[in-house]
Scaffold this active site. Sequence first.
Site, mmCIF file in Angstrom:
data_model
loop_
_atom_site.group_PDB
_atom_site.id
_atom_site.type_symbol
_atom_site.label_atom_id
_atom_site.label_comp_id
_atom_site.label_asym_id
_atom_site.label_seq_id
_atom_site.Cartn_x
_atom_site.Cartn_y
_atom_site.Cartn_z
ATOM 1 C CB CYS A 94 -8.368 -4.581 -3.908
ATOM 2 S SG CYS A 94 -7.831 -2.900 -2.919
ATOM 3 C CD GLU A 132 -5.929 -5.469 -1.813
ATOM 4 O OE1 GLU A 132 -4.975 -4.377 -1.675
ATOM 5 O OE2 GLU A 132 -5.627 -6.064 -0.608
ATOM 6 C CB CYS A 150 -5.580 -0.907 -1.646
ATOM 7 S SG CYS A 150 -6.346 -0.140 -0.199
ATOM 8 C CG ASN A 190 -0.380 0.090 2.439
ATOM 9 O OD1 ASN A 190 0.614 -1.003 2.842
ATOM 10 N ND2 ASN A 190 -1.396 0.438 3.374
ATOM 11 C CB VAL A 191 1.619 4.056 -2.068
ATOM 12 C CG1 VAL A 191 2.254 5.417 -2.015
ATOM 13 C CG2 VAL A 191 2.671 2.739 -2.662
ATOM 14 C CD GLU A 192 -2.028 4.498 4.466
ATOM 15 O OE1 GLU A 192 -1.110 5.680 5.750
ATOM 16 O OE2 GLU A 192 -2.317 3.852 5.056
ATOM 17 C CB CYS A 202 -10.797 -2.928 0.811
ATOM 18 S SG CYS A 202 -10.282 -2.253 -0.452
HETATM 19 N N1 THU Z 1 -5.473 -1.735 2.545
HETATM 20 C C1 THU Z 1 -4.768 -2.348 1.384
HETATM 21 O O1 THU Z 1 -3.679 -2.068 1.200
HETATM 22 N N2 THU Z 1 -5.258 -3.648 1.460
HETATM 23 C C2 THU Z 1 -6.800 -4.027 1.254
HETATM 24 O O2 THU Z 1 -7.039 -5.032 0.676
HETATM 25 C C3 THU Z 1 -7.511 -3.098 2.718
HETATM 26 C C4 THU Z 1 -6.519 -1.548 2.855
HETATM 27 C C5 THU Z 1 -4.253 -0.409 3.269
HETATM 28 C C6 THU Z 1 -5.598 1.102 2.791
HETATM 29 C C7 THU Z 1 -4.404 1.941 3.474
HETATM 30 O O3 THU Z 1 -3.629 2.080 3.227
HETATM 31 C C8 THU Z 1 -4.356 1.032 5.342
HETATM 32 O O4 THU Z 1 -4.504 -0.821 4.515
HETATM 33 C C9 THU Z 1 -5.266 0.854 6.022
HETATM 34 O O5 THU Z 1 -6.475 0.640 5.617
#
Ligand code: THU
Length: 142
Positions: free
Chosen positions: A104, A70, A68, A57-59, A101
């Site tokens: 994704c 994915e 996410c 994940n890259v915020e 999620c």
């Molecule tokens: N996140 C994912 O990378 N994939 C998922 O399927 C669920 C959530 C990440 C997004 C965010 O950076 C962190 O988890 C918290 O929600």
Amino acid sequence: MTGTTTTPPASPVAAADWDRLRAAAADAMERAYAPYSGFRVGAAALTEDGRLVSGCNVENAAYGVTLCAECALVGQLHMTGGGRLRAFLCVGGDGRLITPCGRCRQLLWEFRAPGLAVLTAAGVTTVEALLPEAFGPDALEA
Ligand code: THU
């Protein structure tokens, strides 16, 4: 019947392949950029032709723009030759399995091989079970 999805039988994923995916997802998780949530995620998948793809994940300071794990995974899928996914899992920062999620699940749907196996803490399931009555490319043809 409209709107139902039958899951065709898929070839079972070997325990050794799940182990490889788990290790690759944990590796990817180490590369996560998650300064806002502090929740690092790594995802990994096997393609039908035997490649392994992964992502983290890259915020973003604009929280809603967050990618996410994915998202990175499907990007890598395409950058390395495309194809379809036959096995997928993702882990959180403690290495424990998490479930993808909702958004994704939709990403996985687009690139699934029929019966795409998804390993969660509850065991092996399929993307069809995780996203019933999904909206997919076929809906655009109707
Ligand atoms: N996140 C994912 O990378 N994939 C998922 O399927 C669920 C959530 C990440 C997004 C965010 O950076 C962190 O988890 C918290 O929600």
